[in-house]
Design a protein around this motif. Structure first.
Motif, PDB file in Angstrom:
ATOM      1  N   ILE A 241       0.847  -1.195   0.000  1.00 43.26           N
ATOM      2  CA  ILE A 241       0.000   0.000   0.000  1.00 43.26           C
ATOM      3  C   ILE A 241       0.883   1.245   0.000  1.00 43.26           C
ATOM      4  CG2 ILE A 241      -1.657   1.372   1.336  1.00 43.26           C
ATOM      5  CD1 ILE A 241      -2.752  -1.367   2.414  1.00 43.26           C
ATOM      6  N   VAL A 242       1.881   1.263   0.862  1.00 39.92           N
ATOM      7  CA  VAL A 242       2.788   2.413   0.952  1.00 39.92           C
ATOM      8  C   VAL A 242       3.503   2.628  -0.380  1.00 39.92           C
ATOM      9  CG1 VAL A 242       4.871   3.316   2.071  1.00 39.92           C
ATOM     10  CG2 VAL A 242       3.080   2.243   3.444  1.00 39.92           C
ATOM     11  N   LYS A 243       3.977   1.569  -1.010  1.00 40.50           N
ATOM     12  CA  LYS A 243       4.660   1.688  -2.303  1.00 40.50           C
ATOM     13  C   LYS A 243       3.714   2.257  -3.358  1.00 40.50           C
ATOM     14  CE  LYS A 243       7.803   1.033  -5.470  1.00 40.50           C
ATOM     15  NZ  LYS A 243       8.969   1.901  -5.542  1.00 40.50           N
ATOM     16  N   SER A 244       2.495   1.766  -3.386  1.00 37.22           N
ATOM     17  CA  SER A 244       1.521   2.221  -4.381  1.00 37.22           C
ATOM     18  C   SER A 244       1.197   3.704  -4.214  1.00 37.22           C
ATOM     19  CB  SER A 244       0.234   1.395  -4.269  1.00 37.22           C
ATOM     20  OG  SER A 244       0.495   0.032  -4.499  1.00 37.22           O
ATOM     21  N   VAL A 245       0.947   4.128  -2.990  1.00 41.82           N
ATOM     22  CA  VAL A 245       0.637   5.536  -2.724  1.00 41.82           C
ATOM     23  C   VAL A 245       1.850   6.403  -3.025  1.00 41.82           C
ATOM     24  CG1 VAL A 245       0.000   7.210  -0.936  1.00 41.82           C
ATOM     25  CG2 VAL A 245      -1.202   5.015  -1.087  1.00 41.82           C
ATOM     26  N   SER A 246       3.021   5.924  -2.694  1.00 46.94           N
ATOM     27  CA  SER A 246       4.253   6.663  -2.983  1.00 46.94           C
ATOM     28  C   SER A 246       4.412   6.901  -4.485  1.00 46.94           C
ATOM     29  CB  SER A 246       5.451   5.885  -2.430  1.00 46.94           C
ATOM     30  OG  SER A 246       6.655   6.518  -2.772  1.00 46.94           O
ATOM     31  N   LEU A 247       4.157   5.868  -5.268  1.00 48.84           N
ATOM     32  CA  LEU A 247       4.254   6.017  -6.730  1.00 48.84           C
ATOM     33  C   LEU A 247       3.250   7.040  -7.246  1.00 48.84           C
ATOM     34  CD1 LEU A 247       4.704   2.282  -7.788  1.00 48.84           C
ATOM     35  CD2 LEU A 247       6.406   4.122  -7.993  1.00 48.84           C
ATOM     36  N   LEU A 248       2.026   7.009  -6.727  1.00 51.57           N
ATOM     37  CA  LEU A 248       1.017   7.980  -7.162  1.00 51.57           C
ATOM     38  C   LEU A 248       1.457   9.403  -6.824  1.00 51.57           C
ATOM     39  CD1 LEU A 248      -1.778   8.632  -8.361  1.00 51.57           C
ATOM     40  CD2 LEU A 248      -2.690   8.377  -6.039  1.00 51.57           C
TER      41      LEU A 248
ATOM     42  N   TYR B 115       4.160  10.477  -9.156  1.00 46.62           N
ATOM     43  CA  TYR B 115       3.586  10.771 -10.468  1.00 46.62           C
ATOM     44  C   TYR B 115       2.893  12.131 -10.457  1.00 46.62           C
ATOM     45  CZ  TYR B 115       1.077  10.239 -14.836  1.00 46.62           C
ATOM     46  OH  TYR B 115       0.605  10.442 -16.105  1.00 46.62           O
ATOM     47  N   LEU B 116       2.151  12.404  -9.402  1.00 49.62           N
ATOM     48  CA  LEU B 116       1.478  13.692  -9.267  1.00 49.62           C
ATOM     49  C   LEU B 116       2.494  14.835  -9.265  1.00 49.62           C
ATOM     50  CD1 LEU B 116      -0.949  15.533  -8.675  1.00 49.62           C
ATOM     51  CD2 LEU B 116      -0.667  14.971  -6.264  1.00 49.62           C
ATOM     52  N   ALA B 117       3.559  14.685  -8.511  1.00 49.54           N
ATOM     53  CA  ALA B 117       4.578  15.737  -8.436  1.00 49.54           C
ATOM     54  C   ALA B 117       5.235  15.974  -9.793  1.00 49.54           C
ATOM     55  CB  ALA B 117       5.628  15.381  -7.389  1.00 49.54           C
ATOM     56  N   ALA B 118       5.442  14.916 -10.558  1.00 51.21           N
ATOM     57  CA  ALA B 118       6.091  15.043 -11.864  1.00 51.21           C
ATOM     58  C   ALA B 118       5.152  15.565 -12.946  1.00 51.21           C
ATOM     59  CB  ALA B 118       6.666  13.690 -12.289  1.00 51.21           C
TER      60      ALA B 118
ATOM     61  N   LEU C 128      -5.886  12.170 -14.103  1.00 49.93           N
ATOM     62  CA  LEU C 128      -4.581  11.852 -13.535  1.00 49.93           C
ATOM     63  C   LEU C 128      -4.512  10.376 -13.185  1.00 49.93           C
ATOM     64  CD1 LEU C 128      -2.123  13.502 -11.416  1.00 49.93           C
ATOM     65  CD2 LEU C 128      -3.357  11.722 -10.197  1.00 49.93           C
ATOM     66  N   PHE C 129      -5.536   9.871 -12.506  1.00 48.37           N
ATOM     67  CA  PHE C 129      -5.536   8.465 -12.095  1.00 48.37           C
ATOM     68  C   PHE C 129      -5.529   7.537 -13.301  1.00 48.37           C
ATOM     69  CE2 PHE C 129      -7.673   4.570 -10.563  1.00 48.37           C
ATOM     70  CZ  PHE C 129      -6.753   4.193  -9.602  1.00 48.37           C
ATOM     71  N   ALA C 130      -6.315   7.852 -14.315  1.00 53.53           N
ATOM     72  CA  ALA C 130      -6.371   7.010 -15.514  1.00 53.53           C
ATOM     73  C   ALA C 130      -5.011   6.955 -16.210  1.00 53.53           C
ATOM     74  CB  ALA C 130      -7.439   7.532 -16.472  1.00 53.53           C
ATOM     75  N   THR C 131      -4.348   8.091 -16.318  1.00 54.53           N
ATOM     76  CA  THR C 131      -3.052   8.117 -16.982  1.00 54.53           C
ATOM     77  C   THR C 131      -1.982   7.464 -16.107  1.00 54.53           C
ATOM     78  OG1 THR C 131      -3.739  10.117 -18.122  1.00 54.53           O
ATOM     79  CG2 THR C 131      -1.406   9.599 -18.186  1.00 54.53           C
ATOM     80  N   PHE C 132      -2.064   7.668 -14.809  1.00 57.32           N
ATOM     81  CA  PHE C 132      -1.149   6.998 -13.883  1.00 57.32           C
ATOM     82  C   PHE C 132      -1.228   5.486 -14.063  1.00 57.32           C
ATOM     83  CE2 PHE C 132      -0.945   4.758  -9.776  1.00 57.32           C
ATOM     84  CZ  PHE C 132       0.393   4.948  -9.464  1.00 57.32           C
ATOM     85  N   THR C 133      -2.447   4.946 -14.139  1.00 57.12           N
ATOM     86  CA  THR C 133      -2.589   3.499 -14.295  1.00 57.12           C
ATOM     87  C   THR C 133      -1.972   3.027 -15.611  1.00 57.12           C
ATOM     88  OG1 THR C 133      -4.826   3.639 -15.228  1.00 57.12           O
ATOM     89  CG2 THR C 133      -4.654   3.408 -12.853  1.00 57.12           C
ATOM     90  N   THR C 134      -2.142   3.826 -16.656  1.00 53.50           N
ATOM     91  CA  THR C 134      -1.529   3.489 -17.945  1.00 53.50           C
ATOM     92  C   THR C 134      -0.014   3.441 -17.812  1.00 53.50           C
ATOM     93  OG1 THR C 134      -3.359   4.479 -19.150  1.00 53.50           O
ATOM     94  CG2 THR C 134      -1.296   4.206 -20.359  1.00 53.50           C
ATOM     95  N   ARG C 135       0.559   4.399 -17.100  1.00 53.88           N
ATOM     96  CA  ARG C 135       2.019   4.447 -16.938  1.00 53.88           C
ATOM     97  C   ARG C 135       2.551   3.297 -16.099  1.00 53.88           C
ATOM     98  NH1 ARG C 135       1.344   6.136 -20.795  1.00 53.88           N
ATOM     99  NH2 ARG C 135       0.968   8.298 -21.299  1.00 53.88           N
ATOM    100  N   LEU C 136       1.736   2.749 -15.206  1.00 53.61           N
ATOM    101  CA  LEU C 136       2.169   1.561 -14.480  1.00 53.61           C
ATOM    102  C   LEU C 136       2.414   0.419 -15.466  1.00 53.61           C
ATOM    103  CD1 LEU C 136      -0.172   1.530 -11.353  1.00 53.61           C
ATOM    104  CD2 LEU C 136       2.268   2.090 -11.406  1.00 53.61           C
TER     105      LEU C 136
END
Length: 150
Positions: free
Chosen positions: A61-68, A71-74, A85-93
């Motif tokens: 959970i911590v790793k997943s939230v950290s990645l999000l 991604y938000l910061a970048a 944002l969430f949809a594109t984040f999932t694509t980038r995973l």
């Protein structure tokens, strides 16, 4: 705002948390920023630990939230809506962030992960998002459905 205007420094630490006057403590991984811990995440993790989640599940959970958050910061200037944002984040995973020439203007330099890992990370974030909606009245990141075990 350019992507350089929004900088977040995340550090994962093991925290000893004392919740009452008994002096008993619990150890959890906590994401720290310059302003302290990400309190909603810490409270969420305490709830999960109380409900029997394994240390491995909590770490994921911590790793997943950290990645999000990374991604938000970048990509802070790239999205007007959290759903996009969430949809594109999932694509980038699934795809990673590095182009064919080895370049990544976001600075993330993520490699693609397996479908199994990506789905698990998405599920972790969706459940955390549901918690934020229920407890804090936050806007749902994935409004199509509430996260379930299915």
């Amino acid at each position: 705002m350019s992507t350089n205007d929004f900088v977040i420094t995340l550090t994962k630490v093991r925290a000893k948390i004392i919740r009452d006057n008994t002096g008993m403590s619990e150890e959890l991984p906590v994401l720290m920023t310059d302003g302290g811990d990400i309190r909603p995440l810490t409270k969420y993790l305490l709830e999960k630990k109380a409900n029997g989640y394994s240390q491995s599940s909590i770490d994921k959970i911590v790793k997943s939230v950290s990645l999000l958050l990374e991604y938000l910061a970048a990509n802070t200037d790239s999205f007007d809506h959290i759903e996009d944002l969430f949809a594109t984040f999932t694509t980038r995973l699934y795809s990673g962030t590095i182009d064919e020439s080895g370049y990544d203007p976001s600075g993330l330099y993520w490699l693609a992960v397996s479908s199994r890992v990506a789905k698990h990370r998405i599920r972790c974030i969706a459940k955390f998002s549901d918690y934020l909606v229920d407890v804090y009245g936050a806007k749902q990141m994935n409004p199509m459905r509430k996260a379930t075990c299915h």
